[in-house]
Design a protein around this motif. Structure first.
Motif, PDB file in Angstrom:
ATOM      1  N   TRP A  33       0.818  -1.202   0.000  1.00 31.30           N
ATOM      2  CA  TRP A  33       0.000   0.000   0.000  1.00 31.30           C
ATOM      3  C   TRP A  33       0.854   1.255   0.000  1.00 31.30           C
ATOM      4  N   ARG A  34       2.071   1.160   0.534  1.00 29.04           N
ATOM      5  CA  ARG A  34       2.939   2.337   0.596  1.00 29.04           C
ATOM      6  C   ARG A  34       3.319   2.855  -0.782  1.00 29.04           C
ATOM      7  N   MET A  35       3.145   2.045  -1.824  1.00 26.12           N
ATOM      8  CA  MET A  35       3.432   2.533  -3.171  1.00 26.12           C
ATOM      9  C   MET A  35       2.571   3.740  -3.524  1.00 26.12           C
ATOM     10  N   ALA A  36       1.370   3.827  -2.925  1.00 26.57           N
ATOM     11  CA  ALA A  36       0.508   4.971  -3.198  1.00 26.57           C
ATOM     12  C   ALA A  36       1.170   6.280  -2.783  1.00 26.57           C
ATOM     13  N   LEU A  37       2.073   6.225  -1.796  1.00 25.09           N
ATOM     14  CA  LEU A  37       2.736   7.440  -1.328  1.00 25.09           C
ATOM     15  C   LEU A  37       3.748   7.977  -2.334  1.00 25.09           C
ATOM     16  N   VAL A  38       4.290   7.131  -3.192  1.00 23.89           N
ATOM     17  CA  VAL A  38       5.256   7.609  -4.189  1.00 23.89           C
ATOM     18  C   VAL A  38       4.604   7.798  -5.560  1.00 23.89           C
ATOM     19  N   MET A  39       3.279   7.575  -5.642  1.00 21.49           N
ATOM     20  CA  MET A  39       2.609   7.779  -6.920  1.00 21.49           C
ATOM     21  C   MET A  39       2.710   9.223  -7.414  1.00 21.49           C
ATOM     22  N   PRO A  40       2.594  10.255  -6.556  1.00 20.21           N
ATOM     23  CA  PRO A  40       2.757  11.617  -7.077  1.00 20.21           C
ATOM     24  C   PRO A  40       4.113  11.814  -7.745  1.00 20.21           C
ATOM     25  N   ARG A  41       5.163  11.320  -7.121  1.00 22.18           N
ATOM     26  CA  ARG A  41       6.513  11.416  -7.697  1.00 22.18           C
ATOM     27  C   ARG A  41       6.586  10.669  -9.018  1.00 22.18           C
ATOM     28  N   LEU A  42       6.044   9.455  -9.029  1.00 21.54           N
ATOM     29  CA  LEU A  42       6.071   8.629 -10.235  1.00 21.54           C
ATOM     30  C   LEU A  42       5.350   9.318 -11.384  1.00 21.54           C
ATOM     31  N   LEU A  43       4.152   9.833 -11.129  1.00 24.41           N
ATOM     32  CA  LEU A  43       3.362  10.449 -12.186  1.00 24.41           C
ATOM     33  C   LEU A  43       3.996  11.738 -12.689  1.00 24.41           C
ATOM     34  N   VAL A  44       4.613  12.516 -11.803  1.00 22.02           N
ATOM     35  CA  VAL A  44       5.287  13.746 -12.232  1.00 22.02           C
ATOM     36  C   VAL A  44       6.460  13.417 -13.146  1.00 22.02           C
ATOM     37  N   LEU A  45       7.271  12.448 -12.767  1.00 26.44           N
ATOM     38  CA  LEU A  45       8.428  12.092 -13.585  1.00 26.44           C
ATOM     39  C   LEU A  45       8.003  11.524 -14.929  1.00 26.44           C
ATOM     40  N   GLN A  46       6.901  10.825 -14.974  1.00 24.17           N
ATOM     41  CA  GLN A  46       6.403  10.342 -16.260  1.00 24.17           C
ATOM     42  C   GLN A  46       5.847  11.492 -17.096  1.00 24.17           C
ATOM     43  N   ALA A  47       5.040  12.357 -16.475  1.00 25.14           N
ATOM     44  CA  ALA A  47       4.432  13.469 -17.206  1.00 25.14           C
ATOM     45  C   ALA A  47       5.473  14.448 -17.724  1.00 25.14           C
ATOM     46  N   ALA A  48       6.637  14.499 -17.085  1.00 19.69           N
ATOM     47  CA  ALA A  48       7.679  15.434 -17.509  1.00 19.69           C
ATOM     48  C   ALA A  48       8.318  15.038 -18.834  1.00 19.69           C
ATOM     49  N   HIS A  49       8.148  13.787 -19.242  1.00 20.88           N
ATOM     50  CA  HIS A  49       8.654  13.388 -20.556  1.00 20.88           C
ATOM     51  C   HIS A  49       7.794  14.069 -21.615  1.00 20.88           C
ATOM     52  N   PRO A  50       8.392  14.683 -22.638  1.00 16.26           N
ATOM     53  CA  PRO A  50       7.599  15.429 -23.619  1.00 16.26           C
ATOM     54  C   PRO A  50       6.489  14.622 -24.268  1.00 16.26           C
ATOM     55  N   VAL A  51       6.744  13.356 -24.573  1.00 19.24           N
ATOM     56  CA  VAL A  51       5.732  12.534 -25.229  1.00 19.24           C
ATOM     57  C   VAL A  51       4.603  12.210 -24.261  1.00 19.24           C
ATOM     58  N   VAL A  52       4.949  11.828 -23.055  1.00 19.32           N
ATOM     59  CA  VAL A  52       3.921  11.511 -22.058  1.00 19.32           C
ATOM     60  C   VAL A  52       3.114  12.758 -21.727  1.00 19.32           C
ATOM     61  N   GLY A  53       3.801  13.889 -21.572  1.00 18.06           N
ATOM     62  CA  GLY A  53       3.101  15.129 -21.268  1.00 18.06           C
ATOM     63  C   GLY A  53       2.113  15.514 -22.355  1.00 18.06           C
ATOM     64  N   ALA A  54       2.527  15.337 -23.617  1.00 19.36           N
ATOM     65  CA  ALA A  54       1.627  15.653 -24.730  1.00 19.36           C
ATOM     66  C   ALA A  54       0.436  14.708 -24.745  1.00 19.36           C
ATOM     67  N   GLY A  55       0.682  13.426 -24.478  1.00 19.39           N
ATOM     68  CA  GLY A  55      -0.414  12.467 -24.440  1.00 19.39           C
ATOM     69  C   GLY A  55      -1.401  12.776 -23.341  1.00 19.39           C
ATOM     70  N   LEU A  56      -0.892  13.180 -22.177  1.00 24.12           N
ATOM     71  CA  LEU A  56      -1.778  13.551 -21.076  1.00 24.12           C
ATOM     72  C   LEU A  56      -2.606  14.773 -21.428  1.00 24.12           C
ATOM     73  N   ALA A  57      -1.974  15.751 -22.053  1.00 28.48           N
ATOM     74  CA  ALA A  57      -2.676  16.990 -22.371  1.00 28.48           C
ATOM     75  C   ALA A  57      -3.810  16.767 -23.356  1.00 28.48           C
ATOM     76  N   LYS A  58      -3.608  15.858 -24.301  1.00 29.89           N
ATOM     77  CA  LYS A  58      -4.581  15.671 -25.377  1.00 29.89           C
ATOM     78  C   LYS A  58      -5.560  14.533 -25.134  1.00 29.89           C
ATOM     79  N   HIS A  59      -5.160  13.527 -24.373  1.00 25.52           N
ATOM     80  CA  HIS A  59      -5.952  12.301 -24.330  1.00 25.52           C
ATOM     81  C   HIS A  59      -6.377  11.863 -22.932  1.00 25.52           C
TER      82      HIS A  59
END
Length: 506
Positions: A33-59
Motif C-alpha cells: 500500500w505504501r506505493m501509493a505514497l510515491v505515486m505523485p513522484r512517479l506520475l510527475v516524472l512520467q508526465a515530464a517526458h515530452p511525449v507523455v506530457g503531450a499524451g496527457l494533455a490531449k488524451h
C-alpha cells in the motif's frame, strides 16, 4: 542505514534475468500500500517526458478523474506483476491497445506517439525508481545487493512489452547515469507537471473511500492544497527539482519524511492481506484472483470503492428518467452539469474527439475485449462525436463549448424525436455489446457489476439501478431497456431525471 529486505511469503528462487516472481524483490515491494505514497513522484516524472506530457494533455482524463488515474496505475501494475502469465499477457495487451490511439502533434509542433519504445522504457524505468525511492524515503534504503537485484528483475519486464532490453542500461550504475541524463536533457516543465504538483489538490473530487463524509474531504482537500505541493517537490530528485526552480523548505522535507516513515512503521507488523493491495495479497498468499472484485476493483484496489468514468455511472441516473412525476423543464441546468462532469473528460472546458475517445477507453478498460471488440466500442463513441459535431459545432472549430452543447441539445431534442437515437444510441449499443460478455443479448447482474461497480455508486444504489433498468423484471437488462433509459434521460424535462445519483455519486 541499509538492511536486507525481509523474506517474502515465498522464497522460491528466481533467475535475476527473468520476469520477477515469488521471492523476488519486486514482489516484496511493488504491491505494498505504501506505493501509493510515491505515486505523485512517479506520475510527475512520467508526465515530464515530452511525449507523455503531450499524451496527457490531449488524451488523458486525469484532470477530471485524478483518482482514477492512480487507481488504474496501481491495479495495472499489480496485474502485470502478480497475475498468472495468461492474465499478465492480457494486461499487457490491454495496455498496448489503450495506448495505440494516443498519438498526434503537441502544441510545439512535435509529433508524439505513446508506443515509442524509448518512451515505454522510460515509463518502466520510473517504476523501478519509485520502488527504490519508497524504501529510501521511509528511512530504510535498499542494500546495494537488493537494489541491483531489483533493477535486474524490473529490467527483465521490458520483454513482456516486446521491448529490447538495451533500451535500459545493463546495470544499476548505468541506470542512475541514464536517470540523471533524462532529468537534465529530456524532461520538461510543462502544464501537466504543474497540475499534478499543485492544481490537482485544489479541486479533486471526493475519493470514494471518503464518500461517507464529504465535509471531511473538503477539509482535507484544503489542507492538501497547502501541503502537497511542497511535499511532492521534496520527493522529486534534485536535478529535476532544480530545473523547475523549486524551493523545498525544511518543513516540506520533514513532512515527507514523517509520512513515509510513519507509514512504514505502522504497516510492517500487519499481515500480508492488510499490508499489500488486494491482487498482490492474493498472489502472495497463494489465493486465486477474483476477476471482478480484485482485478477490476477500484479505489486504489479496494473492492467496491473504485473510480470508473462518469460515462459508466450515468446508467444509474437514466434508469429513473421515466418513473418520476412531471416538473418544470430544468434541462438547461442538467445538461450544463452533464457537460462539465461527464462529457468534458479532459477538463479543458470544451469537448472534442479526444473526450469521446477517453469515454470509450473507460468502457474498455475493465473488460477483456479482443481488438475487434474494442474497435467497435471506439467506433460507437466516434459516431456519437461525429453526430454531435455535425449538429452542434456552430463555429466549425471541431470543439463544442458548454453553451453550444446545451443550446443544441435542447433545440435538437425538441425538434427531432430521433435525435438521441441518431447520436448517443451509437455509443450505448457499442457499450452494451462490450458489456454483454457472454453474448446472451442481455446484461445480467454480474456483467453489470463488472463494468459499472465502483465509482461513487454504493452496492445498494448499484442494485437499485439495475432493478430500475430491468423494466420487465426478467433478471437481465436488454438492449431496448438500456436504450429506452438513455432516451428518457436526454428527452425528459423533469429535474429529477438528472438525478443527484448521476452528478453527485456517479
Amino acid at each position: 542505514m541499509t538492511a536486507p529486505l525481509p523474506a517474502s511469503p515465498s522464497d522460491a528462487p528466481i533467475e535475476l534475468s527473468g520476469f520477477p516472481g515469488p521471492g523476488s524483490v519486486t514482489w516484496t515491494l511493488l504491491g505494498q500500500w505504501r506505493m501509493a505514497l510515491v505515486m505523485p513522484r512517479l506520475l510527475v516524472l512520467q508526465a515530464a517526458h515530452p511525449v507523455v506530457g503531450a499524451g496527457l494533455a490531449k488524451h488523458s482524463t486525469y484532470r477530471t478523474h485524478p483518482w482514477r488515474r492512480v487507481d488504474h496505475t496501481l491495479i495495472s501494475l499489480q496485474r502485470f506483476v502478480y497475475a498468472p502469465p495468461e492474465q499478465r499477457h492480457k494486461e499487457v495487451e490491454r495496455i498496448l491497445r489503450a495506448h495505440r490511439r494516443i498519438k498526434g502533434t503537441d502544441e510545439r509542433g512535435r509529433a508524439y506517439a505513446a508506443g515509442q519504445p524509448e518512451v515505454r522504457a522510460w515509463v518502466l524505468g520510473t517504476v523501478f525508481e519509485a520502488m527504490s525511492s519508497m524504501e529510501r524515503l521511509a528511512g530504510r534504503p535498499l542494500t546495494a545487493a537488493d537494489e541491483a537485484r531489483l533493477y535486474g528483475e524490473w529490467r527483465a519486464t521490458l520483454g513482456a512489452f516486446g521491448l529490447e532490453h538495451d533500451l535500459l542500461p545493463p546495470d544499476l550504475d548505468g541506470f542512475w547515469d541514464y536517470f540523471e541524463r533524462m532529468q537534465r536533457d529530456v524532461l520538461e516543465d510543462n502544464t501537466e507537471v504543474r497540475f499534478l504538483m499543485r492544481d490537482m489538490y485544489r479541486g479533486a473530487a471526493t475519493p470514494s473511500v471518503l464518500e461517507w463524509c464529504p465535509s471531511l474531504w473538503a477539509l482535507m482537500r484544503s489542507s492538501a492544497a497547502m501541503l502537497m505541493p511542497g511535499a511532492v517537490a521534496a520527493q522529486l530528485p534534485r536535478t529535476y527539482r532544480e530545473r523547475l526552480h523549486l524551493h523545498v523548505g525544511q518543513a516540506d522535507l520533514t513532512l515527507s519524511r514523517t509520512v513515509h516513515r510513519t507509514a512504514r512503521t505502522a504497516m510492517e507488523p500487519l499481515p500480508v492481506r492488510s499490508r499489500y493491495m488486494p491482487i498482490a495479497a492474493a498472489a502472495m498468499s497463494g489465493r486465486a484472483l477474483e476477476k471482478t472484485a480484485e482485478v477490476h476493483s477500484g479505489g486504489f484496489g479496494l473492492p467496491g470503492a473504485g473510480l470508473l468514468a462518469r460515462p459508466l455511472g450515468l446508467v444509474r441516473a437514466v434508469a429513473s428518467a421515466a418513473v418520476r412525476g412531471p416538473e418544470r423543464d430544468s434541462r438547461a441546468d442538467r445538461l450544463g452539469r452533464f457537460f462539465s462532469q461527464v462529457l468534458d473528460q479532459t477538463g479543458d472546458g470544451r469537448i472534442d474527439a479526444h473526450d469521446l475517445q477517453a469515454m470509450a477507453r473507460a468502457v474498455c478498460w475493465p473488460l477483456e475485449l479482443s481488438p475487434e471488440q474494442e474497435d467497435r466500442v471506439y467506433a460507437g463513441f466516434t459516431a456519437w462525436w461525429e453526430h454531435m459535431r455535425s449538429t452542434m459545432d456552430t463555429d466549425g472549430d471541431a470543439h463544442i463549448s458548454k453553451e453550444e452543447w446545451v443550446a443544441a441539445t435542447l433545440r435538437n431534442c425538441d425538434a427531432d424525436p430521433a435525435y438521441v437515437r441518431d447520436g448517443v444510441h451509437h455509443a450505448v449499443r457499442a457499450m452494451f455489446e462490450a458489456v454483454d460478455t457472454d453474448g446472451s443479448g442481455g446484461i445480467d447482474r454480474h456483467e453489470y457489476r463488472t463494468v459499472f461497480s465502483g465509482g461513487r455508486i454504493d452496492p445498494g444504489d448499484l442494485d437499485r439501478g439495475f432493478d430500475e433498468l430491468d423494466v420487465d423484471k426478467d433478471g437481465t437488462i436488454s438492449l431496448s431497456e438500456l436504450l429506452d433509459g438513455f432516451t428518457a434521460f436526454f428527452m425528459a424535462r423533469e429535474s429529477n431525471v438528472s438525478g443527484a445519483q448521476l452528478l453527485g455519486r456517479a
